[in-house]
Design a protein around this motif. Structure first.
Motif, PDB file in Angstrom:
ATOM      1  N   PHE A  55      -7.317  -7.794   1.269  1.00  0.00           N
ATOM      2  CA  PHE A  55      -6.779  -7.302  -0.003  1.00  0.00           C
ATOM      3  C   PHE A  55      -6.925  -5.790  -0.164  1.00  0.00           C
ATOM      4  O   PHE A  55      -6.631  -5.257  -1.228  1.00  0.00           O
ATOM      5  CB  PHE A  55      -7.438  -8.055  -1.164  1.00  0.00           C
ATOM      6  CG  PHE A  55      -7.205  -9.529  -1.066  1.00  0.00           C
ATOM      7  CD1 PHE A  55      -5.941 -10.067  -1.260  1.00  0.00           C
ATOM      8  CD2 PHE A  55      -8.242 -10.385  -0.730  1.00  0.00           C
ATOM      9  CE1 PHE A  55      -5.715 -11.419  -1.138  1.00  0.00           C
ATOM     10  CE2 PHE A  55      -8.023 -11.754  -0.612  1.00  0.00           C
ATOM     11  CZ  PHE A  55      -6.756 -12.267  -0.811  1.00  0.00           C
ATOM     12  N   THR A  56      -7.349  -5.123   0.875  1.00  0.00           N
ATOM     13  CA  THR A  56      -7.430  -3.656   0.851  1.00  0.00           C
ATOM     14  C   THR A  56      -6.538  -3.115   1.963  1.00  0.00           C
ATOM     15  O   THR A  56      -5.362  -2.854   1.731  1.00  0.00           O
ATOM     16  CB  THR A  56      -8.895  -3.185   1.011  1.00  0.00           C
ATOM     17  OG1 THR A  56      -9.464  -3.770   2.188  1.00  0.00           O
ATOM     18  CG2 THR A  56      -9.729  -3.566  -0.195  1.00  0.00           C
ATOM     19  N   LEU A  57      -7.081  -3.005   3.142  1.00  0.00           N
ATOM     20  CA  LEU A  57      -6.322  -2.473   4.274  1.00  0.00           C
ATOM     21  C   LEU A  57      -5.096  -3.330   4.582  1.00  0.00           C
ATOM     22  O   LEU A  57      -4.011  -2.808   4.838  1.00  0.00           O
ATOM     23  CB  LEU A  57      -7.235  -2.362   5.503  1.00  0.00           C
ATOM     24  CG  LEU A  57      -6.624  -1.826   6.782  1.00  0.00           C
ATOM     25  CD1 LEU A  57      -6.042  -0.434   6.563  1.00  0.00           C
ATOM     26  CD2 LEU A  57      -7.671  -1.803   7.887  1.00  0.00           C
ATOM     27  N   GLY A  58      -5.256  -4.642   4.525  1.00  0.00           N
ATOM     28  CA  GLY A  58      -4.133  -5.543   4.809  1.00  0.00           C
ATOM     29  C   GLY A  58      -2.975  -5.350   3.845  1.00  0.00           C
ATOM     30  O   GLY A  58      -1.816  -5.252   4.254  1.00  0.00           O
ATOM     31  N   GLN A  59      -3.275  -5.280   2.558  1.00  0.00           N
ATOM     32  CA  GLN A  59      -2.230  -5.071   1.554  1.00  0.00           C
ATOM     33  C   GLN A  59      -1.562  -3.708   1.710  1.00  0.00           C
ATOM     34  O   GLN A  59      -0.346  -3.593   1.594  1.00  0.00           O
ATOM     35  CB  GLN A  59      -2.812  -5.203   0.143  1.00  0.00           C
ATOM     36  CG  GLN A  59      -3.085  -6.620  -0.283  1.00  0.00           C
ATOM     37  CD  GLN A  59      -1.845  -7.471  -0.322  1.00  0.00           C
ATOM     38  OE1 GLN A  59      -1.727  -8.420   0.462  1.00  0.00           O
ATOM     39  NE2 GLN A  59      -0.919  -7.175  -1.192  1.00  0.00           N
TER      40      GLN A  59
END
Length: 146
Positions: A55-59
């Motif tokens: 929910f940080t780098l992936g998003q």
């Protein structure tokens, strides 16, 4: 159905217009297909990220890939293609950095990074070539005949 006279000419014109329109569609561009392929792969890979990174780098990575797709669409439809191609290249560098970060954090394997590296290299060459060709066109219009 056998067409004769003016209707036959109109039918021929319709076919020519359809072919010309198809050539200009963004989703027929090889670079669009490669960016789309990379975006799909990123979506697949980020689904396996741990909750901490999903929910940080992936998003961020998914959002930035979508921006790349959007830039190609916009570059293909407008006259000032160089502006959108420059925006693409800027966002593209961010995506490459995010992919490297994913590898360094062991979120993706070396093999997966290599797969993405091949795509990014191919995409970079195509976009740079497109931008350079557009700059030549713009510069040739700006220079008066000698």
């Amino acid at each position: 159905m056998l067409l004769v006279g003016p209707s036959r000419a109109m039918h021929g014109l319709e076919i020519l217009l359809e072919k010309a329109t198809k050539l200009a569609l963004y989703y027929d561009l090889p670079v669009f297909k490669d960016v789309y392929k990379m975006t799909l792969r990123i979506f697949e890979l980020t689904s396996n990220f741990s909750r901490e990174y999903k929910f940080t780098l992936g998003q961020d990575l998914k959002r930035d890939c979508i921006l790349l797709v959007r830039s190609i669409y916009r570059a293909n439809k407008c006259k000032d293609k160089v502006l959108y191609l420059e925006q693409f290249l800027d966002s593209f560098e961010v995506v490459k950095l995010e992919i490297r970060l994913c590898k360094d954090l062991k979120l993706i394997s070396v093999k997966q990074q290599a797969e993405l590296a091949l795509l990014t290299e191919n995409i970079g060459k195509q976009i740079t070539g497109w931008r350079n060709a557009q700059e030549k066109i713009v510069n040739s219009r700006a220079m008066p005949d000698k």
